[in-house]
Scaffold this motif. Structure first.
Motif, mmCIF file in Angstrom:
data_model
loop_
_atom_site.group_PDB
_atom_site.id
_atom_site.type_symbol
_atom_site.label_atom_id
_atom_site.label_comp_id
_atom_site.label_asym_id
_atom_site.label_seq_id
_atom_site.Cartn_x
_atom_site.Cartn_y
_atom_site.Cartn_z
ATOM 1 N N PRO A 26 10.347 -3.291 119.927
ATOM 2 C CA PRO A 26 11.810 -3.165 119.920
ATOM 3 C C PRO A 26 12.319 -3.258 121.355
ATOM 4 O O PRO A 26 11.573 -3.047 122.323
ATOM 5 C CB PRO A 26 12.035 -1.773 119.334
ATOM 6 C CG PRO A 26 10.778 -1.029 119.604
ATOM 7 C CD PRO A 26 9.672 -2.033 119.584
ATOM 8 N N GLN A 27 13.594 -3.577 121.499
ATOM 9 C CA GLN A 27 14.145 -3.868 122.822
ATOM 10 C C GLN A 27 14.028 -2.699 123.797
ATOM 11 O O GLN A 27 13.876 -2.900 124.999
ATOM 12 C CB GLN A 27 15.609 -4.288 122.691
ATOM 13 C CG GLN A 27 15.790 -5.633 121.994
ATOM 14 C CD GLN A 27 17.246 -6.023 121.869
ATOM 15 O OE1 GLN A 27 18.149 -5.236 122.184
ATOM 16 N NE2 GLN A 27 17.489 -7.237 121.395
ATOM 17 N N ALA A 28 14.093 -1.472 123.301
ATOM 18 C CA ALA A 28 14.113 -0.312 124.201
ATOM 19 C C ALA A 28 12.732 0.037 124.751
ATOM 20 O O ALA A 28 12.617 0.843 125.677
ATOM 21 C CB ALA A 28 14.697 0.903 123.480
ATOM 22 N N LEU A 29 11.677 -0.556 124.203
ATOM 23 C CA LEU A 29 10.315 -0.184 124.574
ATOM 24 C C LEU A 29 9.656 -1.313 125.361
ATOM 25 O O LEU A 29 9.673 -2.467 124.946
ATOM 26 C CB LEU A 29 9.488 0.104 123.320
ATOM 27 C CG LEU A 29 8.040 0.567 123.522
ATOM 28 C CD1 LEU A 29 7.997 1.943 124.170
ATOM 29 C CD2 LEU A 29 7.295 0.587 122.184
ATOM 30 N N THR A 30 9.055 -0.958 126.501
ATOM 31 C CA THR A 30 8.363 -1.957 127.304
ATOM 32 C C THR A 30 6.877 -1.964 126.969
ATOM 33 O O THR A 30 6.329 -0.995 126.424
ATOM 34 C CB THR A 30 8.532 -1.682 128.806
ATOM 35 O OG1 THR A 30 7.831 -0.474 129.148
ATOM 36 C CG2 THR A 30 10.000 -1.553 129.183
ATOM 37 N N ALA A 31 6.214 -3.064 127.333
ATOM 38 C CA ALA A 31 4.782 -3.174 127.105
ATOM 39 C C ALA A 31 4.021 -2.082 127.854
ATOM 40 O O ALA A 31 3.061 -1.503 127.343
ATOM 41 C CB ALA A 31 4.298 -4.557 127.532
ATOM 42 N N GLU A 32 4.447 -1.778 129.070
ATOM 43 C CA GLU A 32 3.785 -0.741 129.862
ATOM 44 C C GLU A 32 3.925 0.631 129.215
ATOM 45 O O GLU A 32 2.974 1.420 129.188
ATOM 46 C CB GLU A 32 4.369 -0.721 131.268
ATOM 47 C CG GLU A 32 3.688 0.275 132.190
ATOM 48 C CD GLU A 32 4.265 0.278 133.594
ATOM 49 O OE1 GLU A 32 3.674 0.930 134.478
ATOM 50 O OE2 GLU A 32 5.310 -0.368 133.813
ATOM 51 N N GLN A 33 5.110 0.925 128.684
ATOM 52 C CA GLN A 33 5.313 2.224 128.043
ATOM 53 C C GLN A 33 4.424 2.363 126.815
ATOM 54 O O GLN A 33 3.853 3.430 126.565
ATOM 55 C CB GLN A 33 6.782 2.387 127.653
ATOM 56 C CG GLN A 33 7.713 2.632 128.827
ATOM 57 C CD GLN A 33 9.175 2.578 128.426
ATOM 58 O OE1 GLN A 33 9.570 1.800 127.550
ATOM 59 N NE2 GLN A 33 9.988 3.414 129.058
ATOM 60 N N LEU A 34 4.280 1.285 126.055
ATOM 61 C CA LEU A 34 3.445 1.347 124.858
ATOM 62 C C LEU A 34 1.975 1.515 125.221
ATOM 63 O O LEU A 34 1.295 2.398 124.691
ATOM 64 C CB LEU A 34 3.619 0.087 124.016
ATOM 65 C CG LEU A 34 2.733 0.040 122.757
ATOM 66 C CD1 LEU A 34 3.186 1.092 121.756
ATOM 67 C CD2 LEU A 34 2.741 -1.354 122.125
ATOM 68 N N THR A 35 1.461 0.691 126.111
ATOM 69 C CA THR A 35 0.027 0.732 126.420
ATOM 70 C C THR A 35 -0.370 1.990 127.182
ATOM 71 O O THR A 35 -1.555 2.346 127.212
ATOM 72 C CB THR A 35 -0.386 -0.526 127.210
ATOM 73 O OG1 THR A 35 0.438 -0.652 128.372
ATOM 74 C CG2 THR A 35 -0.238 -1.771 126.345
ATOM 75 N N ASN A 36 0.601 2.662 127.810
ATOM 76 C CA ASN A 36 0.327 3.931 128.489
ATOM 77 C C ASN A 36 0.568 5.142 127.594
ATOM 78 O O ASN A 36 0.289 6.277 127.996
ATOM 79 C CB ASN A 36 1.175 4.062 129.753
ATOM 80 C CG ASN A 36 0.697 3.148 130.862
ATOM 81 O OD1 ASN A 36 -0.479 2.805 130.930
ATOM 82 N ND2 ASN A 36 1.607 2.747 131.738
ATOM 83 N N PHE A 37 1.095 4.923 126.397
ATOM 84 C CA PHE A 37 1.338 6.008 125.446
ATOM 85 C C PHE A 37 -0.016 6.486 124.927
ATOM 86 O O PHE A 37 -0.741 5.730 124.281
ATOM 87 C CB PHE A 37 2.224 5.499 124.317
ATOM 88 C CG PHE A 37 2.513 6.488 123.224
ATOM 89 C CD1 PHE A 37 2.794 7.822 123.509
ATOM 90 C CD2 PHE A 37 2.525 6.081 121.898
ATOM 91 C CE1 PHE A 37 3.070 8.728 122.496
ATOM 92 C CE2 PHE A 37 2.799 6.971 120.874
ATOM 93 C CZ PHE A 37 3.067 8.296 121.176
ATOM 94 N N PRO A 38 -0.418 7.731 125.225
ATOM 95 C CA PRO A 38 -1.776 8.178 124.878
ATOM 96 C C PRO A 38 -2.136 7.984 123.408
ATOM 97 O O PRO A 38 -3.270 7.588 123.111
ATOM 98 C CB PRO A 38 -1.756 9.665 125.262
ATOM 99 C CG PRO A 38 -0.737 9.767 126.349
ATOM 100 C CD PRO A 38 0.334 8.769 125.970
ATOM 101 N N ALA A 39 -1.206 8.240 122.502
ATOM 102 C CA ALA A 39 -1.525 8.108 121.079
ATOM 103 C C ALA A 39 -1.856 6.661 120.723
ATOM 104 O O ALA A 39 -2.788 6.389 119.962
ATOM 105 C CB ALA A 39 -0.366 8.618 120.233
ATOM 106 N N PHE A 40 -1.090 5.702 121.271
ATOM 107 C CA PHE A 40 -1.361 4.290 121.011
ATOM 108 C C PHE A 40 -2.687 3.878 121.634
ATOM 109 O O PHE A 40 -3.509 3.204 120.998
ATOM 110 C CB PHE A 40 -0.233 3.416 121.564
ATOM 111 C CG PHE A 40 -0.473 1.939 121.403
ATOM 112 C CD1 PHE A 40 -0.207 1.300 120.210
ATOM 113 C CD2 PHE A 40 -0.994 1.189 122.457
ATOM 114 C CE1 PHE A 40 -0.459 -0.064 120.044
ATOM 115 C CE2 PHE A 40 -1.245 -0.169 122.308
ATOM 116 C CZ PHE A 40 -0.974 -0.799 121.097
#
Length: 341
Positions: A30-44
């Motif tokens: 989604p537009q509000a989420l960056t690739a870096e934020q997702l891949t650094n999200f511990p659960a993901f």
């Protein structure tokens, strides 16, 4: 749901967190989420790493899916719940199947099934790991000058065993007074015992030491492996074939959520006055929206008072099974000198 882009926001190929990727994985955000934020999200990160690691076991000829291995073909992140500037919960769809889309063109579902072409539901709510704590304090009221009768009364009183529940609003359940054992998210922490002690302090006001935490989940599951090569049952024995990487914890909703809950036991002797201080105590971190009231109940009533809480019922099952097999340590002989409320 946030609008998805026509082109993937990123594509994972070759490796992710040192785990092999067999088929490039396009990820749509989604537009509000960056690739870096997702891949650094511990659960993901933990979820995808474990998934790829266990998928790699399909390379072994003894794996039940070796002939037609499942692959992760695509990830669509549908929505995000933010905890300040960071993702807190993430809802995604993972496309998992053992065939390429081109193979399925023009085939009915029945024809696909005959060819062994299968897919697995991949709706995932990511929130990460948690801990839950079964408190078991025993009350103790010392007598200044014991007499035979007072010693008998004290021994009887020391056998009064209680447990602590937190009563708090839980909007998903529609309740403003939901009873449960103390619990909390790990937030990427691997220090389970320390996090369990922290949750007890924050939710009940009771200060305990990490060393007082007994990991019942680990005691119960550490010698039981998930073996994708066989469904044979070997109690208490490690499989000599394939071992999936999985948490030694309880998964309360494995069909839709990644959450694993490590269930701890804390056995503690407490002075009666200290135990009484906990009754109806108001606790919780207001900055995190917590409004908690502590409820002290007889341990024998937990199955009833906490009967709506899956964590409490699972913890009780572990407690009685471990106790029956004499796998729990002995009770502390006296109230802790560090005891604090």
């Amino acid at each position: 749901m946030a609008t998805q882009a026509n082109e993937p926001s990123l594509t994972l190929s070759k490796f992710f967190n040192d785990e092999k990727i067999y088929t490039p994985i396009p990820i749509y955000l989604p537009q509000a989420l960056t690739a870096e934020q997702l891949t650094n999200f511990p659960a993901f990160k933990n979820w995808l790493t474990r998934l790829l690691k266990n998928f790699a076991l399909q390379d072994e000829a003894t794996h039940r899916f070796h002939a037609r291995p499942f692959r992760l073909h695509r990830i669509d992140v549908e929505s995000v719940v933010w905890f300040g500037p960071k993702p807190g919960f993430v809802k995604l769809q993972a496309k998992v199947q053992n065939y390429e889309d081109d193979e399925a063109k023009g085939l009915s579902s029945g024809e696909m099934a005959k060819k062994g072409m299968l897919w697995i539901p991949g709706a995932v709510f990511l929130r990460g790991g948690s801990v839950g704590v079964l408190n078991q304090p025993k009350s103790s009221t010392p007598t200044p000058t014991p007499t035979p009768s007072s010693r008998e009364e004290e021994e009887e009183e020391e056998e009064e065993t209680y447990t602590l529940l937190t009563i708090q609003p839980r909007i998903p359940s529609g309740s403003l007074a939901f009873p449960e054992i103390p619990a909390g998210m790990l937030d990427g922490s691997h220090n389970l015992g320390g996090k369990a002690a922290q949750e007890i302090r924050e939710e009940t006001g009771l200060v305990i030491q990490e060393s007082e935490m007994i990991d019942m989940s680990a005691l119960a599951t550490s010698k039981v492996t998930l073996d994708p090569s066989s469904s044979s049952y070997s109690p208490g024995k490690l499989s000599s074939t394939l071992h999936e990487d999985i948490q030694n914890a309880m998964y309360p909703s494995v069909g839709a959520c990644d959450e694993s809950i490590s269930l701890f036991l804390c056995q503690k002797r407490m002075a009666r006055a200290k135990l009484d201080e906990l009754r109806n105590k108001q606790t919780g971190l207001r900055e995190e929206g917590e409004t908690i009231t502590v409820k002290v109940i007889p341990f024998s009533e937990l199955w009833r008072e906490g009967g709506r809480d899956g964590k409490a019922l699972a913890a009780l099952g572990l407690y009685y099974s471990l106790k029956e097999r004499d796998l729990l340590p002995a009770w502390p002989v006296k109230p802790s000198e560090r005891e604090n409320v």
